[in-house]
Design an enzyme around this catalytic site. Structure first.
Site, PDB file in Angstrom:
ATOM      1  N   VAL A 182      11.357   0.873   0.149  1.00  0.00           N
ATOM      2  CA  VAL A 182      10.824   1.702   1.228  1.00  0.00           C
ATOM      3  C   VAL A 182      10.037   2.788   0.498  1.00  0.00           C
ATOM      4  O   VAL A 182      10.613   3.730  -0.035  1.00  0.00           O
ATOM      5  CB  VAL A 182      11.948   2.296   2.111  1.00  0.00           C
ATOM      6  CG1 VAL A 182      11.370   3.216   3.172  1.00  0.00           C
ATOM      7  CG2 VAL A 182      12.781   1.183   2.744  1.00  0.00           C
ATOM      8  N   PRO A 183       8.718   2.629   0.413  1.00  0.00           N
ATOM      9  CA  PRO A 183       7.907   3.355  -0.569  1.00  0.00           C
ATOM     10  C   PRO A 183       7.632   4.825  -0.253  1.00  0.00           C
ATOM     11  O   PRO A 183       6.490   5.240  -0.003  1.00  0.00           O
ATOM     12  CB  PRO A 183       6.611   2.540  -0.608  1.00  0.00           C
ATOM     13  CG  PRO A 183       6.494   1.980   0.772  1.00  0.00           C
ATOM     14  CD  PRO A 183       7.907   1.683   1.186  1.00  0.00           C
ATOM     15  N   CYS A 184       8.657   5.646  -0.336  1.00  0.00           N
ATOM     16  CA  CYS A 184       8.492   7.075  -0.098  1.00  0.00           C
ATOM     17  C   CYS A 184       7.645   7.732  -1.192  1.00  0.00           C
ATOM     18  O   CYS A 184       7.113   8.828  -0.982  1.00  0.00           O
ATOM     19  CB  CYS A 184       9.852   7.752   0.035  1.00  0.00           C
ATOM     20  SG  CYS A 184      11.002   7.427  -1.307  1.00  0.00           S
ATOM     21  N   HIS A 185       7.485   7.057  -2.324  1.00  0.00           N
ATOM     22  CA  HIS A 185       6.643   7.603  -3.389  1.00  0.00           C
ATOM     23  C   HIS A 185       5.173   7.648  -3.006  1.00  0.00           C
ATOM     24  O   HIS A 185       4.386   8.333  -3.643  1.00  0.00           O
ATOM     25  CB  HIS A 185       6.834   6.800  -4.689  1.00  0.00           C
ATOM     26  CG  HIS A 185       6.459   5.357  -4.584  1.00  0.00           C
ATOM     27  ND1 HIS A 185       7.324   4.407  -4.073  1.00  0.00           N
ATOM     28  CD2 HIS A 185       5.316   4.705  -4.893  1.00  0.00           C
ATOM     29  CE1 HIS A 185       6.726   3.225  -4.099  1.00  0.00           C
ATOM     30  NE2 HIS A 185       5.504   3.381  -4.591  1.00  0.00           N
ATOM     31  N   ASN A 209      12.024  11.682   4.382  1.00  0.00           N
ATOM     32  CA  ASN A 209      11.495  10.990   3.211  1.00  0.00           C
ATOM     33  C   ASN A 209      12.419  11.210   2.010  1.00  0.00           C
ATOM     34  O   ASN A 209      12.722  10.282   1.262  1.00  0.00           O
ATOM     35  CB  ASN A 209      10.085  11.533   2.920  1.00  0.00           C
ATOM     36  CG  ASN A 209       9.232  10.606   2.118  1.00  0.00           C
ATOM     37  OD1 ASN A 209       9.253   9.409   2.315  1.00  0.00           O
ATOM     38  ND2 ASN A 209       8.451  11.178   1.223  1.00  0.00           N
TER      39      ASN A 209
END
Length: 175
Positions: free
Chosen positions: A127-130, A118
Site C-alpha cells: 500500500v504505497p504510502c511512500h 498514511n
C-alpha cells in the site's frame, strides 16, 4: 466464504530497505513492517499469502513488478481504510501530495487527517504510502524513515526510466 484463522503467520525478508516482517491471518496480508521482531505468540509457519507476498516483493525490488496482487486485510478505522484504498490507486513511479489525497478520499480539507492515516498504514510498500509527498514537492514523513522513502521512490523512478511502466496520468507528478 473462508473464515480467517486466529493464527498470525509471520515471515521476514531481507530487502534493499532493510529487514521486513510480514504477517498474515492465513487468508490475507495483514502487516508489512520495518525492523520489527515478531511476537513470540505468532506462528513462524508460512502460508500461501506470505509466500506470494515474498515473491512479489522480490520482483518489486528487482524492478520487475509495478503492482501487487495480494489479498489485504489492514486493521484500521473506516477513514484510514478509505485512505489506504486511495493509496493503492496512485500509479507506480508517480506521486501526489496530501491535499490531492484528501480530495480523493472525499474531503479536500482533510490533508492532516490523511497524513495521519498514511502514517498508520500497516502494509507499507504494498500500500504505497511512500508515493505521497508534501505540497511543495518535498519528502515528508514516512513510518520507515525518509531514507527508505527516498530509496523506494528512486527505485520506482529508475524502473520507469527504463521504460518498464506507463506514467501517462497528467494529474500526477512523475518522480
Amino acid at each position: 466464504m473462508t473464515t480467517p484463522s486466529t493464527t498470525t503467520f509471520t515471515t521476514s525478508i531481507d530487502s534493499p530497505v532493510g529487514p521486513l516482517l510480514l504477517t498474515s491471518d492465513g487468508t490475507s496480508l495483514t502487516r508489512l513492517l520495518f525492523d520489527v521482531e515478531p511476537d513470540p505468540a505468532w506462528s513462524t509457519e508460512t502460508c500461501q499469502v506470505l509466500d506470494d507476498a515474498v515473491a512479489q516483493l522480490r520482483e518489486y525490488f528487482a524492478g520487475e513488478r509495478t503492482d501487487f496482487d495480494l489479498p489485504l486485510e489492514p486493521t484500521g478505522t473506516d477513514f484510514q481504510k478509505r485512505t489506504w484504498l486511495q493509496l493503492r490507486e496512485i500509479p507506480y513511479a508517480q506521486t501526489i501530495n496530501y491535499g490531492q489525497l484528501a480530495g480523493r478520499v472525499g474531503n479536500p480539507n482533510a490533508s492532516r487527517a490523511v497524513g495521519l492515516a498514511n502514517g498508520r498504514n500497516p502494509i507499507s510498500i504494498v500500500v504505497p504510502c511512500h508515493r505521497v509527498i508534501g505540497a511543495d514537492g518535498s519528502l515528508t514523513g514516512y513510518g520507515g524513515g525518509l531514507d527508505r522513502k527516498r530509496l523506494l521512490l528512486d527505485l520506482e523512478r529508475r524502473t520507469a526510466a527504463n521504460g518498464a511502466v506507463d506514467t501517462g496520468d497528467p494529474q500526477l507528478s512523475l518522480l
